[in-house]
Enzyme design. Structure first.
Site, PDB file in Angstrom:
ATOM      1  CB  ILE A 134      -9.790  -4.839  46.684  1.00 48.37           C
ATOM      2  CG1 ILE A 134      -9.185  -5.697  45.565  1.00 48.37           C
ATOM      3  CG2 ILE A 134     -11.104  -5.412  47.176  1.00 48.37           C
ATOM      4  CD1 ILE A 134      -8.471  -6.898  46.095  1.00 48.37           C
ATOM      5  CE1 TYR A 186      -6.293 -18.205  44.569  1.00 49.58           C
ATOM      6  CE2 TYR A 186      -5.758 -20.541  44.432  1.00 49.58           C
ATOM      7  CZ  TYR A 186      -6.624 -19.526  44.810  1.00 49.58           C
ATOM      8  OH  TYR A 186      -7.814 -19.846  45.408  1.00 49.58           O
ATOM      9  NE  ARG A 227     -16.680 -10.626  37.397  1.00 50.01           N
ATOM     10  CZ  ARG A 227     -17.236 -11.826  37.282  1.00 50.01           C
ATOM     11  NH1 ARG A 227     -17.857 -12.154  36.178  1.00 50.01           N
ATOM     12  NH2 ARG A 227     -17.171 -12.681  38.285  1.00 50.01           N
ATOM     13  N   GLY A 230     -17.512 -10.177  44.983  1.00 49.84           N
ATOM     14  CA  GLY A 230     -18.730 -10.941  45.269  1.00 49.84           C
ATOM     15  C   GLY A 230     -19.437 -11.525  44.062  1.00 49.84           C
ATOM     16  CD  GLN A 236     -16.917 -22.110  41.944  1.00 53.22           C
ATOM     17  OE1 GLN A 236     -15.703 -21.895  42.011  1.00 53.22           O
ATOM     18  NE2 GLN A 236     -17.417 -23.332  41.963  1.00 53.22           N
ATOM     19  CG  LEU A 237     -16.679 -19.475  46.174  1.00 48.23           C
ATOM     20  CD1 LEU A 237     -15.616 -19.708  47.239  1.00 48.23           C
ATOM     21  CD2 LEU A 237     -17.462 -20.762  45.931  1.00 48.23           C
TER      22      LEU A 237
HETATM   23  N1  NAI Z   1     -13.782 -21.401  44.042  1.00 49.98           N
HETATM   24  C1  NAI Z   1     -12.888 -22.220  44.596  1.00 49.98           C
HETATM   25  O1  NAI Z   1     -12.790 -23.424  44.262  1.00 49.98           O
HETATM   26  C2  NAI Z   1     -12.005 -21.700  45.672  1.00 49.98           C
HETATM   27  C3  NAI Z   1     -11.986 -20.358  46.014  1.00 49.98           C
HETATM   28  N2  NAI Z   1     -11.139 -19.929  46.985  1.00 49.98           N
HETATM   29  C4  NAI Z   1     -11.072 -18.500  47.310  1.00 49.98           C
HETATM   30  O2  NAI Z   1     -12.366 -17.976  47.518  1.00 49.98           O
HETATM   31  C5  NAI Z   1     -12.447 -16.651  47.023  1.00 49.98           C
HETATM   32  C6  NAI Z   1     -13.620 -16.537  46.069  1.00 49.98           C
HETATM   33  O3  NAI Z   1     -13.414 -17.466  45.033  1.00 49.98           O
HETATM   34  P1  NAI Z   1     -14.279 -17.451  43.706  1.00 49.98           P
HETATM   35  O4  NAI Z   1     -15.596 -16.848  43.931  1.00 49.98           O
HETATM   36  O5  NAI Z   1     -14.208 -18.835  43.166  1.00 49.98           O
HETATM   37  O6  NAI Z   1     -13.373 -16.521  42.763  1.00 49.98           O
HETATM   38  P2  NAI Z   1     -13.745 -15.955  41.320  1.00 49.98           P
HETATM   39  O7  NAI Z   1     -12.499 -15.931  40.524  1.00 49.98           O
HETATM   40  O8  NAI Z   1     -14.913 -16.668  40.766  1.00 49.98           O
HETATM   41  O9  NAI Z   1     -14.191 -14.456  41.671  1.00 49.98           O
HETATM   42  C7  NAI Z   1     -13.274 -13.491  42.083  1.00 49.98           C
HETATM   43  C8  NAI Z   1     -13.908 -12.122  41.904  1.00 49.98           C
HETATM   44  O10 NAI Z   1     -12.926 -11.145  42.227  1.00 49.98           O
HETATM   45  C9  NAI Z   1     -13.209 -10.025  41.426  1.00 49.98           C
HETATM   46  N3  NAI Z   1     -12.073  -9.125  41.323  1.00 49.98           N
HETATM   47  C10 NAI Z   1     -10.959  -9.219  40.545  1.00 49.98           C
HETATM   48  N4  NAI Z   1     -10.196  -8.138  40.673  1.00 49.98           N
HETATM   49  C11 NAI Z   1     -10.825  -7.313  41.558  1.00 49.98           C
HETATM   50  C12 NAI Z   1     -10.527  -6.024  42.098  1.00 49.98           C
HETATM   51  N5  NAI Z   1      -9.442  -5.359  41.729  1.00 49.98           N
HETATM   52  N6  NAI Z   1     -11.398  -5.498  42.988  1.00 49.98           N
HETATM   53  C13 NAI Z   1     -12.509  -6.169  43.352  1.00 49.98           C
HETATM   54  N7  NAI Z   1     -12.846  -7.380  42.879  1.00 49.98           N
HETATM   55  C14 NAI Z   1     -12.005  -7.943  41.982  1.00 49.98           C
HETATM   56  C15 NAI Z   1     -13.579 -10.613  40.066  1.00 49.98           C
HETATM   57  O11 NAI Z   1     -14.312  -9.682  39.294  1.00 49.98           O
HETATM   58  C16 NAI Z   1     -14.380 -11.841  40.476  1.00 49.98           C
HETATM   59  O12 NAI Z   1     -15.761 -11.600  40.454  1.00 49.98           O
HETATM   60  C17 NAI Z   1     -11.091 -16.349  46.369  1.00 49.98           C
HETATM   61  O13 NAI Z   1     -10.303 -15.599  47.261  1.00 49.98           O
HETATM   62  C18 NAI Z   1     -10.489 -17.717  46.157  1.00 49.98           C
HETATM   63  O14 NAI Z   1      -9.087 -17.676  46.234  1.00 49.98           O
HETATM   64  C19 NAI Z   1     -10.278 -20.757  47.653  1.00 49.98           C
HETATM   65  C20 NAI Z   1     -10.259 -22.084  47.328  1.00 49.98           C
HETATM   66  C21 NAI Z   1     -11.160 -22.676  46.380  1.00 49.98           C
HETATM   67  C1  AKB Z   2      -8.681 -24.743  44.739  1.00 44.73           C
HETATM   68  C2  AKB Z   2      -8.672 -23.317  44.347  1.00 44.73           C
HETATM   69  O1  AKB Z   2      -8.168 -22.505  45.071  1.00 44.73           O
HETATM   70  C3  AKB Z   2      -9.252 -22.910  43.055  1.00 44.73           C
HETATM   71  N1  AKB Z   2     -10.460 -23.602  42.742  1.00 44.73           N
HETATM   72  C4  AKB Z   2      -8.254 -23.170  41.949  1.00 44.73           C
HETATM   73  O2  AKB Z   2      -8.313 -24.275  41.380  1.00 44.73           O
HETATM   74  O3  AKB Z   2      -7.400 -22.304  41.705  1.00 44.73           O
END
Ligand code: NAI
Ligand code: AKB
Length: 372
Positions: free
Chosen positions: A106, A194, A89, A62, A65-66
């Site tokens: 996780i 990924y 974190r 959590g 970015q999202l």
């Molecule tokens: N931001 C984007 O443009 C996109 C995001 N997504 C998906 O949305 C979801 C969230 O994306 P974001 O917030 O951008 O990702 P992010 O990379 O900013 O955050 C991911 C979080 O996962 C945590 N993490 C890593 N290992 C972990 C573990 N062992 N246990 C618990 N937490 C752990 C990290 O500390 C980090 O805070 C992801 O599944 C991503 O694949 C999909 C498409 C686009």
């Molecule tokens: C589009 C996504 O899944 C992410 N922002 C990435 O670029 O890896």
């Protein structure tokens, strides 16, 4: 279980409900085919979920970015204490004091299960992941977090009758997929860890839905653009960085070629879509994994729009070969017509509104910083 009863149960499980997809209509424990090898008389502590009650939500990963933005939206809807953010974190002060936060890795199955049980969780939003570029830099870790971690989450969600949301991505497609536009159902042969892990998530999530009745819901997000949170190591990160650099230095070096077209979305649309799919009646979902889309642009087109707000902006290009190869294998335009038809998906932000909103946010932040 006697054979006759077992046969009756199995035939019920395979009955077609209104949505047209076979769904388990008896709890997993009666079948004694729980996804983890738990005893058939185990107490699953599952809390019956009534539509009148607010869900109790856990967000994994959590602090990326999202997650913080999603927690804010869900807390507005369901109450502060009903939404728990978790990560491995340390949360910054403003996150820590804005609502419940808990440590959760996780990869630690028992710890995750304990959190779900003790907090009577009914919805799980699984955000933990290593994104595309960072995943290529550390493939074993990406495999562990994105695949092994997902298995833990799936089993816990199935055992405790949770509604589970797992985001997928445009990165779940590859060079042999149709790229312009990319439909929901087509060839998916991604070339990143990924992408491979996200195709796996889509398939195994749907399998658990049909096999165990898990309420699995999945959206394929485009690249997400946000003002108040940083991206975590993806291929689409440039589209966030350009705003920071334009304001800070008036110079931006882009790591993708100027004509690289990718689907993108403003964060508010993405988070609203996530809430909408989670609240959608099950019988409106003809599928369990949907593309969602808002806009599609190249670095050159984004820069032209940004220049309207920062006329002195200088953009140069220094291509990162890993990211460029990934981007060249991803969709250029995303077909999200099924989401629009089934549960009424509609985006609010196109490119001009996105850029204006990003600058309004940054300008108000800098006014606050100057005033204090
Ligand atoms: N931001 C984007 O443009 C996109 C995001 N997504 C998906 O949305 C979801 C969230 O994306 P974001 O917030 O951008 O990702 P992010 O990379 O900013 O955050 C991911 C979080 O996962 C945590 N993490 C890593 N290992 C972990 C573990 N062992 N246990 C618990 N937490 C752990 C990290 O500390 C980090 O805070 C992801 O599944 C991503 O694949 C999909 C498409 C686009
Ligand atoms: C589009 C996504 O899944 C992410 N922002 C990435 O670029 O890896």
């Amino acid at each position: 279980m006697p054979v006759a009863l077992l046969n009756r149960v199995v035939s019920q499980v395979l009955q077609k409900p209104v949505c047209g997809c076979p769904t388990a209509i008896v709890p997993i424990r009666f079948l004694a085919i729980s996804p983890r090898q738990v005893p058939s008389d185990a107490n699953f502590h599952s809390v019956p979920f009534s539509n009148r009650e607010h869900p109790r939500v856990l967000i994994t990963g959590g602090l990326g970015q999202l997650g913080v933005g999603l927690a804010k939206l869900l807390r507005k809807q369901f109450g502060k204490d009903n939404v728990i953010l978790s990560d491995i974190r340390k949360p910054p002060d403003h996150v820590y004091y804005s609502g419940p936060f808990i440590y959760s890795d996780i990869l630690d199955y028992k710890n995750l299960r304990e959190i779900v049980v003790n907090n009577r969780i009914t919805w799980l939003i699984h955000y933990s992941a290593l994104l595309s570029a960072i995943g290529e830099a550390n493939v074993p870790l990406a495999r562990d977090v994105n695949i092994t971690g997902l298995h833990n989450v799936l089993d816990i969600a199935a055992e405790h009758s949770l509604r589970l949301f797992v985001p997928s991505t445009i990165g779940a497609f590859g060079p042999s997929s149709p790229r312009n536009p990319t439909p929901d159902l087509c060839i998916q042969r991604p070339r990143t860890m990924y992408g491979v892990s996200k195709v796996h998530a889509e398939l195994i999530g749907e399998y658990y839905h049909y096999r165990y009745g898990l309420d699995f819901r999945c959206l394929r997000y485009p690249g997400i653009i946000s003002a108040d949170s940083q991206p975590g190591g993806g291929t689409t990160d440039y589209a966030v960085q350009i705003f920071h650099d334009a304001i800070k230095s008036g110079k931006f070096q882009c790591n993708l070629k100027p004509n690289t077209r990718l689907p993108m979305m403003y964060i508010d649309d993405c988070l609203r879509a996530t809430l909408e799919i989670m609240e959608a009646p099950a019988d409106s979902l003809s599928m369990r994994t949907y593309n969602i889309n808002a806009m599609s642009f190249t670095p050159e087109e984004l820069a032209q729009e940004v220049v309207k707000h920062v006329p002195e902006l200088q953009v140069t290009y220094n291509v990162d070969t890993v990211r460029q190869a990934i981007a060249d294998s991803w969709p250029m335009n995303f077909d999200d017509s099924n989401a629009r038809k089934d549960w009424g998906w509609k985006h609010d932000y196109d490119l001009p509104e996105l850029v204006t909103t990003m600058f309004n946010f940054h300008n108000s932040e800098s006014r606050i910083a100057h005033a204090s």
